[in-house]
Scaffold this motif. Structure first.
Motif, PDB file in Angstrom:
ATOM      1  N   GLY A  59      -5.718  -5.288  11.706  1.00 15.85           N
ATOM      2  CA  GLY A  59      -4.806  -4.222  11.309  1.00 15.85           C
ATOM      3  C   GLY A  59      -3.789  -3.850  12.358  1.00 15.85           C
ATOM      4  O   GLY A  59      -3.072  -2.857  12.194  1.00 15.85           O
ATOM      5  N   ALA A  62      -1.341  -6.065   9.917  1.00 21.95           N
ATOM      6  CA  ALA A  62      -0.535  -4.848   9.842  1.00 21.95           C
ATOM      7  C   ALA A  62       0.736  -5.150   9.052  1.00 21.95           C
ATOM      8  O   ALA A  62       0.911  -6.246   8.514  1.00 21.95           O
ATOM      9  CB  ALA A  62      -0.201  -4.350  11.250  1.00 21.95           C
ATOM     10  N   GLN A  63       1.631  -4.167   8.966  1.00 13.29           N
ATOM     11  CA  GLN A  63       2.969  -4.440   8.450  1.00 13.29           C
ATOM     12  C   GLN A  63       3.787  -5.050   9.563  1.00 13.29           C
ATOM     13  O   GLN A  63       3.908  -4.478  10.649  1.00 13.29           O
ATOM     14  CB  GLN A  63       3.645  -3.160   7.972  1.00 13.29           C
ATOM     15  CG  GLN A  63       5.121  -3.376   7.590  1.00 13.29           C
ATOM     16  CD  GLN A  63       5.785  -2.108   7.145  1.00 13.29           C
ATOM     17  OE1 GLN A  63       5.407  -1.528   6.143  1.00 13.29           O
ATOM     18  NE2 GLN A  63       6.772  -1.646   7.906  1.00 13.29           N
ATOM     19  N   VAL A  69      -3.776   4.079  11.007  1.00 10.40           N
ATOM     20  CA  VAL A  69      -2.965   3.800   9.818  1.00 10.40           C
ATOM     21  C   VAL A  69      -1.635   4.541   9.901  1.00 10.40           C
ATOM     22  O   VAL A  69      -1.587   5.749  10.144  1.00 10.40           O
ATOM     23  CB  VAL A  69      -3.712   4.220   8.535  1.00 10.40           C
ATOM     24  CG1 VAL A  69      -2.792   4.085   7.321  1.00 10.40           C
ATOM     25  CG2 VAL A  69      -4.945   3.365   8.329  1.00 10.40           C
ATOM     26  N   SER A 100      -2.166  -0.926  10.202  1.00 13.96           N
ATOM     27  CA  SER A 100      -3.015  -0.625   9.048  1.00 13.96           C
ATOM     28  C   SER A 100      -4.470  -0.408   9.443  1.00 13.96           C
ATOM     29  O   SER A 100      -5.300  -0.117   8.584  1.00 13.96           O
ATOM     30  CB  SER A 100      -2.946  -1.769   8.025  1.00 13.96           C
ATOM     31  OG  SER A 100      -3.502  -2.965   8.566  1.00 13.96           O
ATOM     32  N   HIS A 157       0.851  -1.187   0.000  1.00 14.31           N
ATOM     33  CA  HIS A 157       0.000   0.000   0.000  1.00 14.31           C
ATOM     34  C   HIS A 157       0.887   1.238   0.000  1.00 14.31           C
ATOM     35  O   HIS A 157       1.184   1.791   1.069  1.00 14.31           O
ATOM     36  CB  HIS A 157      -0.921  -0.001   1.220  1.00 14.31           C
ATOM     37  CG  HIS A 157      -1.929  -1.103   1.238  1.00 14.31           C
ATOM     38  ND1 HIS A 157      -2.953  -1.169   2.155  1.00 14.31           N
ATOM     39  CD2 HIS A 157      -2.098  -2.198   0.442  1.00 14.31           C
ATOM     40  CE1 HIS A 157      -3.702  -2.229   1.933  1.00 14.31           C
ATOM     41  NE2 HIS A 157      -3.182  -2.880   0.892  1.00 14.31           N
ATOM     42  N   ASP A 215      -0.043   4.505   1.967  1.00 13.03           N
ATOM     43  CA  ASP A 215       0.062   4.430   3.430  1.00 13.03           C
ATOM     44  C   ASP A 215       1.457   4.024   3.888  1.00 13.03           C
ATOM     45  O   ASP A 215       1.688   3.880   5.091  1.00 13.03           O
ATOM     46  CB  ASP A 215      -0.956   3.426   3.980  1.00 13.03           C
ATOM     47  CG  ASP A 215      -2.394   3.866   3.766  1.00 13.03           C
ATOM     48  OD1 ASP A 215      -2.641   5.089   3.814  1.00 13.03           O
ATOM     49  OD2 ASP A 215      -3.253   2.992   3.538  1.00 13.03           O
ATOM     50  N   LEU A 257       2.011  -5.113   3.976  1.00 11.90           N
ATOM     51  CA  LEU A 257       1.292  -5.894   4.971  1.00 11.90           C
ATOM     52  C   LEU A 257       1.786  -7.335   5.044  1.00 11.90           C
ATOM     53  O   LEU A 257       2.266  -7.904   4.060  1.00 11.90           O
ATOM     54  CB  LEU A 257      -0.200  -5.885   4.653  1.00 11.90           C
ATOM     55  CG  LEU A 257      -0.861  -4.515   4.508  1.00 11.90           C
ATOM     56  CD1 LEU A 257      -2.356  -4.686   4.257  1.00 11.90           C
ATOM     57  CD2 LEU A 257      -0.609  -3.645   5.732  1.00 11.90           C
ATOM     58  N   LEU A 317       3.008   1.079   3.536  1.00 11.40           N
ATOM     59  CA  LEU A 317       2.872  -0.188   4.243  1.00 11.40           C
ATOM     60  C   LEU A 317       3.105  -1.366   3.302  1.00 11.40           C
ATOM     61  O   LEU A 317       2.700  -1.334   2.135  1.00 11.40           O
ATOM     62  CB  LEU A 317       1.473  -0.325   4.847  1.00 11.40           C
ATOM     63  CG  LEU A 317       1.077   0.657   5.948  1.00 11.40           C
ATOM     64  CD1 LEU A 317      -0.401   0.494   6.283  1.00 11.40           C
ATOM     65  CD2 LEU A 317       1.943   0.463   7.175  1.00 11.40           C
TER      66      LEU A 317
END
Length: 331
Positions: free
Chosen positions: A154, A160-161, A222, A217, A125, A128, A132, A130
């Protein structure tokens, strides 16, 4: 898979002893292959052959059972239900089963390339900043994959990452020769670029000079970092930058140079020290390629291949590397 593999939050996927991890299969292929080389170095050809045969059997089994059509599944529950499949509502794709398909060297090349394209499409992403770990997060599934589901969607491993895994993805893109993508994702993960404006710093909320284990995320958080000073991801980020992108990798008493860089990089320099000895490495990319070592000179002398002997003579040595679309034949 037992009560978890690398992702210990998936501690109930194979709790009864029958569930299996696709990622762990790739990882075991890589481990067996490396141990085979170690055995060969010690003159144990029989054990080396046994390890290579087992790795080949594992790779064939994964290809036969774990391909989902556009990426590799992540695991199987004890009852045989897949995890990390397009048929799932949650966790349809998990990045590490894709990145280690490449890093293990055991997968079908075409499938591995497609799997990483799925990572780029579904897990990266850029807006953002990121990359993930998996998507979608665990939220609706009635199954119990483990304590990973206890995190809100998230947050941390639950969609999330997770920076450790994100760096494996960067390395996998570099292994595929995709230097532009590898460098852009490395830059995306760099904490400095999460805090280079007041607005981004207020969003990131943690130190911009160390690695964070995870970046959220979740819609309300975020881009917020969590669990900083994470040494595992820090070590991997250093290796990905130095070895996978700049292509500087020590192997015993030699230094192998095999960069995978953006086409727009016309040149770069690295100062590499071994004890009291200094190697000044200059890499030139006049043809604008991602990968391909045409020639290496050590103190003006052309070398055969792309490995430099690491002299420990206390001196200063000049290394000139020329990249080209047509790589030299290595010795």
């Amino acid at each position: 898979m037992g009560s978890g593999d690398w992702n210990d939050g998936m501690n109930r996927v194979g709790i009864e002893g029958r569930g299996e991890s696709v990622w762990l299969g790739w990882f075991l292929c890589a481990t067996l292959t490396r141990f085979a080389r170690l055995c060969e170095g010690r003159g144990d050809q029989i054990q080396a052959a046994a390890y290579r045969q087992r790795a080949a059997e594992l790779g064939q089994a994964i290809e036969a059972s774990a391909w989902d059509g556009a990426w590799y599944r992540r695991a199987y529950y004890d009852d045989g239900t897949p995890l990390g499949s397009a048929v799932n509502n949650d966790c349809q794709i998990d990045s590490i089963a894709q990145s280690w398909a490449v890093l293990s060297g055991a997968s079908d090349p075409g499938r591995a390339t497609q799997a990483m394209e799925s990572v780029a499409d579904r897990l990266v992403h850029p807006s953002d900043q990121l990359v993930l770990l998996l998507a979608p997060p665990f939220e609706q599934t009635p199954r119990d994959p483990g304590y990973i589901k206890g995190y809100p969607p998230g947050i941390r491993e639950n969609g999330a990452q997770y920076t450790h895994a994100a760096l494996w993805a960067v390395w996998a893109f570099a292994e595929l020769g995709q230097g532009d993508r590898a460098e852009s994702l490395f830059r995306l993960l760099n904490p400095i670029y999460h805090s280079d404006t007041p607005k981004k710093a207020a969003q990131y909320m943690v130190e911009p000079y160390v690695i964070a284990a995870d970046v959220y995320s979740a819609s309300s958080h975020v881009g917020r970092g969590g669990w900083t000073w994470y040494t595992g991801s820090s070590g991997w980020m250093y290796r990905v930058g130095l070895e996978a992108i700049l292509g500087i990798r020590r192997i015993g008493q030699t230094l192998r140079i095999d960069p995978c860089i953006p086409k727009t990089w016309s040149s770069y320099q690295v100062t590499y020290r071994v004890g009291e000895t200094t190697f000044q490495i200059s890499v030139e990319n006049p043809a604008g390629v991602n990968r391909g070592v045409r020639q290496i000179k050590l103190d003006g002398n052309v070398l055969n291949g792309n490995e430099i002997p690491l002299l420990d003579d206390g001196g200063r040595h000049q290394v000139n590397v020329l990249l080209s679309a047509v790589a030299a034949t290595t010795g």
